[in-house]
Design an enzyme around this catalytic site. Structure first.
Site, short mmCIF file in Angstrom:
data_model
loop_
_atom_site.label_atom_id
_atom_site.label_comp_id
_atom_site.label_asym_id
_atom_site.label_seq_id
_atom_site.Cartn_x
_atom_site.Cartn_y
_atom_site.Cartn_z
N ARG A 163 21.72 39.52 89.48
CA ARG A 163 21.91 39.29 91.10
C ARG A 163 20.58 39.52 91.68
O ARG A 163 19.50 39.81 91.30
CB ARG A 163 22.08 40.89 91.21
CG ARG A 163 23.80 41.04 91.06
CD ARG A 163 24.36 42.31 90.99
NE ARG A 163 24.05 43.18 92.08
CZ ARG A 163 24.15 44.37 92.19
NH1 ARG A 163 25.30 45.11 91.26
NH2 ARG A 163 23.69 45.36 93.20
N ARG A 179 19.33 43.81 84.04
CA ARG A 179 20.88 43.86 84.25
C ARG A 179 21.40 42.05 84.32
O ARG A 179 20.57 41.50 85.03
CB ARG A 179 21.27 44.58 85.38
CG ARG A 179 22.90 44.31 85.64
CD ARG A 179 23.33 45.49 86.49
NE ARG A 179 22.85 45.47 87.86
CZ ARG A 179 23.21 46.39 88.55
NH1 ARG A 179 24.04 47.37 88.50
NH2 ARG A 179 22.54 46.46 89.97
N LYS A 225 27.32 53.32 86.87
CA LYS A 225 28.61 53.52 87.52
C LYS A 225 29.67 52.43 87.16
O LYS A 225 30.62 52.57 86.64
CB LYS A 225 28.42 53.54 88.87
CG LYS A 225 27.58 54.57 89.53
CD LYS A 225 27.49 54.48 90.94
CE LYS A 225 26.91 53.53 91.45
NZ LYS A 225 25.37 53.25 91.43
P1 ADP Z 1 24.83 49.11 92.18
O1 ADP Z 1 25.55 48.88 91.34
O2 ADP Z 1 23.32 48.55 91.86
O3 ADP Z 1 24.30 50.53 92.90
P2 ADP Z 1 26.35 47.92 94.17
O4 ADP Z 1 26.81 46.50 93.47
O5 ADP Z 1 27.29 49.10 94.14
O6 ADP Z 1 25.04 48.20 93.64
O7 ADP Z 1 26.00 47.75 95.85
C1 ADP Z 1 25.37 46.54 95.98
C2 ADP Z 1 24.86 46.39 97.51
O8 ADP Z 1 26.23 46.51 98.34
C3 ADP Z 1 24.20 47.87 98.11
O9 ADP Z 1 22.73 47.66 97.88
C4 ADP Z 1 24.87 47.79 99.46
O10 ADP Z 1 23.96 46.75 100.16
C5 ADP Z 1 25.99 47.30 99.43
N1 ADP Z 1 26.90 48.41 99.20
C6 ADP Z 1 27.68 48.71 98.19
N2 ADP Z 1 28.52 49.88 98.47
C7 ADP Z 1 28.35 50.19 99.70
C8 ADP Z 1 28.29 51.29 100.51
N3 ADP Z 1 29.32 52.29 100.06
N4 ADP Z 1 27.99 51.39 101.43
C9 ADP Z 1 27.29 50.47 102.22
N5 ADP Z 1 26.60 49.39 101.45
C10 ADP Z 1 27.22 49.19 100.01
P1 ADP Z 2 25.35 50.92 88.38
O1 ADP Z 2 26.73 50.43 88.46
O2 ADP Z 2 25.22 52.35 88.63
O3 ADP Z 2 24.37 50.20 89.39
P2 ADP Z 2 25.41 49.47 85.89
O4 ADP Z 2 26.71 49.90 84.97
O5 ADP Z 2 25.54 48.15 86.35
O6 ADP Z 2 24.94 50.52 86.92
O7 ADP Z 2 24.20 49.65 84.95
C1 ADP Z 2 22.97 49.19 85.14
C2 ADP Z 2 22.41 48.45 83.98
O8 ADP Z 2 21.96 49.31 82.84
C3 ADP Z 2 23.34 47.38 83.23
O9 ADP Z 2 22.37 46.19 82.78
C4 ADP Z 2 23.93 48.03 82.28
O10 ADP Z 2 24.16 47.27 81.07
C5 ADP Z 2 22.83 49.07 81.62
N1 ADP Z 2 23.27 50.48 81.17
C6 ADP Z 2 24.22 51.10 81.76
N2 ADP Z 2 24.36 52.27 81.08
C7 ADP Z 2 23.31 52.62 80.32
C8 ADP Z 2 22.88 53.43 79.38
N3 ADP Z 2 23.63 54.51 79.03
N4 ADP Z 2 21.83 53.33 78.56
C9 ADP Z 2 21.39 51.91 78.66
N5 ADP Z 2 21.54 51.20 79.51
C10 ADP Z 2 22.43 51.09 80.14
#
Ligand code: ADP
Ligand code: ADP
Ligand code: ZN
Length: 217
Positions: free
Chosen positions: A160, A127, A13
């Site tokens: 993280r 990551r 995302k």
């Molecule tokens: P990821 O990119 O790995 O999906 P995020 O950076 O979006 O993780 O979120 C990290 C943490 O922040 C989540 O595990 C949760 O604890 C909190 N968080 C993020 N977005 C939301 C949401 N929409 N509702 C509740 N908690 C959230």
């Molecule tokens: P999210 O916001 O959904 O948690 P991220 O964009 O942070 O996901 O991506 C999670 C990890 O996977 C990061 O380390 C990123 O560089 C890697 N990544 C994202 N998209 C791809 C892909 N299509 N193929 C391989 N690695 C990816």
């Protein structure tokens, strides 16, 4: 254009939102980035959110919804936005609907990024995030040009705390229980577009752009 990127942790995302925002000239609203900014500044919201984030649980809906409403009310979001990581529960999705209605707006579409759990674990474990601008990298799949350094702003890269194995597992469980039901919710509203997230980063971006260009402006 109000777009939602829906998908499990690690589905891409943040990576895709950054590229799409650049292409479409929209602001990137990432709930996780907003929470991490509150943590860093040690605000009341940051202190509340910390205990949930550390355990891989969701921050309560009230606090999350208030934070996003405040962000969406700022002038840069007037022409739309790409939401990354919000909504994550049914209550958040409903709150977003009524808030957009108040603004006289509506959702343009929801892009659901599908990636299998074993791939997610591999992605989250490798990551790294820029401390300054929060751009995500991966030690193998998307390495920075210079070790530990952000390509975009030269900031330091870090891992993280919640990208450790036990917390990753908890976050995937939370996703399947609380967030995955939104797939059905947005399908029923005729807003859902599924994208195979298990392709190269560039291929995923191209697929998403094709879908977005087919939506009503
Ligand atoms: P990821 O990119 O790995 O999906 P995020 O950076 O979006 O993780 O979120 C990290 C943490 O922040 C989540 O595990 C949760 O604890 C909190 N968080 C993020 N977005 C939301 C949401 N929409 N509702 C509740 N908690 C959230
Ligand atoms: P999210 O916001 O959904 O948690 P991220 O964009 O942070 O996901 O991506 C999670 C990890 O996977 C990061 O380390 C990123 O560089 C890697 N990544 C994202 N998209 C791809 C892909 N299509 N193929 C391989 N690695 C990816
Ligand atoms: Zn950076």
């Amino acid at each position: 254009m109000y777009l939602i990127l829906l998908g499990p942790p690690g589905s891409g995302k943040g990576t895709q939102a950054e590229r799409l925002c650049k292409q479409l000239d929209l602001p990137h609203v990432a709930s996780g980035d907003l929470f991490r900014d509150h943590l860093k500044r040690e605000t009341d919201l940051g202190n509340l959110a910390r205990s949930y984030i550390d355990k891989g649980q969701l921050v309560p809906d009230d606090a999350t919804i208030a934070m996003i409403k405040e962000r969406l009310s700022r002038s840069d979001c007037r022409g739309g936005t790409i939401l990354d990581g919000f909504p994550r529960t049914q209550a958040q999705a409903e709150a977003l609907d009524s808030f957009l209605q108040e603004l006289g707006q509506q959702l343009t579409g929801v892009l659901f990024i599908a990636v299998p759990d074993d791939v997610l674990i591999e992605r989250l474990s490798g990551r790294r995030i820029c401390r300054k601008c929060q751009t995500p990298y991966h030690i193998l799949f998307s390495p920075p040009r210079e070790a530990q350094t952000c390509d975009l702003c030269a900031g330091d890269l870090y891992q993280r705390d919640d990208d450790q194995p036990e917390t990753i597992k908890a976050r995937l469980d939370v996703y399947h229980k609380q967030t995955a039901p939104l797939i059905k919710f947005y399908k029923a509203a005729n807003l859902l577009h599924e994208v195979d997230g298990n392709m190269d980063i560039d291929q995923v971006t191209d697929t998403m752009l094709t879908i977005i260009r087919s939506l009503r402006p």
